[in-house]
Design a protein around this motif. Sequence first.
Motif, PDB file in Angstrom:
ATOM      1  N   GLY A 119     -10.487  11.705  -1.507  1.00  0.00           N
ATOM      2  CA  GLY A 119      -9.542  10.490  -1.846  1.00  0.00           C
ATOM      3  C   GLY A 119      -7.863  10.892  -1.919  1.00  0.00           C
ATOM      4  N   LEU A 120      -7.480  12.107  -2.512  1.00  0.00           N
ATOM      5  CA  LEU A 120      -6.200  12.198  -2.598  1.00  0.00           C
ATOM      6  C   LEU A 120      -5.548  12.341  -1.321  1.00  0.00           C
ATOM      7  N   HIS A 122      -6.693  10.968   1.687  1.00  0.00           N
ATOM      8  CA  HIS A 122      -6.357   9.735   2.368  1.00  0.00           C
ATOM      9  C   HIS A 122      -5.257   9.054   1.514  1.00  0.00           C
ATOM     10  N   ARG A 123      -4.849   9.036   0.442  1.00  0.00           N
ATOM     11  CA  ARG A 123      -3.757   8.448  -0.158  1.00  0.00           C
ATOM     12  C   ARG A 123      -2.342   9.101   0.372  1.00  0.00           C
ATOM     13  N   MET A 124      -2.418  10.262   0.595  1.00  0.00           N
ATOM     14  CA  MET A 124      -1.212  11.204   0.970  1.00  0.00           C
ATOM     15  C   MET A 124      -1.051  10.754   2.506  1.00  0.00           C
ATOM     16  N   SER A 126      -2.011   7.991   4.326  1.00  0.00           N
ATOM     17  CA  SER A 126      -1.937   6.595   4.677  1.00  0.00           C
ATOM     18  C   SER A 126      -0.577   6.108   4.912  1.00  0.00           C
ATOM     19  N   LYS A 128       0.943   3.684   4.677  1.00  0.00           N
ATOM     20  CA  LYS A 128       1.527   2.959   3.880  1.00  0.00           C
ATOM     21  C   LYS A 128       2.216   3.578   2.597  1.00  0.00           C
ATOM     22  N   LYS A 129       1.551   4.762   2.456  1.00  0.00           N
ATOM     23  CA  LYS A 129       2.308   5.832   1.529  1.00  0.00           C
ATOM     24  C   LYS A 129       3.619   6.259   1.877  1.00  0.00           C
ATOM     25  N   LEU A 235       3.067  13.026  -5.800  1.00  0.00           N
ATOM     26  CA  LEU A 235       3.008  11.775  -5.288  1.00  0.00           C
ATOM     27  C   LEU A 235       4.239  10.692  -5.902  1.00  0.00           C
TER      28      LEU A 235
END
Length: 260
Positions: A119-120, A122-124, A126, A128-129, A235
């Motif tokens: 999950g982390l 994927h956030r990193m 992305s 959009k991030k 982040l």
Amino acid sequence: MMERLDKFIAGRTEFSRNDVKMLLKRGRVTVNGNTVSDAGLKIDPGKDSVTADGHELVWRKNTYICLNKPDGYVCSTRDGRSETVLSLVPEDLMNKDIFPAGRLDKDSKGFVFLTDDGGLAHRMLSPKKHLTKCYLVRLAEKYSEEYEKAFESGLAIDCGDVCMPARVCGVSHDDHFALVGLDEGKFHQVKRMFHALGNEVVSLFRVSIGGLVIKPDLAPGECLEILDNEIEKMLSEFDFSDVLKFVETSFYLLLTNNDL
């Protein structure tokens, strides 16, 4: 959360489930100091102490690692021709779910983030991030302040690619060095950007990911576990000037420690 003993051991070592059963038969597994033989024994990974073949297995909900990657290693979980960065992870931090979150070229060095937290990752990763990554770069020719406007405007490079606006500045200690901040990761992007400006990259070292910088004394090939509060820092809002201050302060240590 309770977990089968054989699954717990196999997930945190190089042993297969069959290997674990053999260890159990040979009396090479203990739980809370007691030798056990039942593969299906349910344990609480957060509370019970488990050793397998003489090694204590440490339970973590998730593992986060900063690796100082030397050149010659590839950022993948498997490669038939070259060693992967996973071969550098020490046994006490390794489990079978760990992977590199993002890539760094085989001949590049520096900060690679490893985790088993999908999950982390994927956030990193992305789009959009736009998690900024910074690189300390040695150039063949002297740095020019003219590069700054070209990077900020969205540089056109080979194959028709146009880069997102990026940051670059010189390093006061040596006019052949520059610090680059990118919000994207095209193939060999830093090298291609400087090539488009008539210069060439001699060496490249990733200094930071987001708001988290590598420890300047972390030796090539060494790993350091990242704590939860450091993940939040990674982040958090990025400040290019903070990374530049770090590079200016740690410049000679980074150079000598990493043969840049």
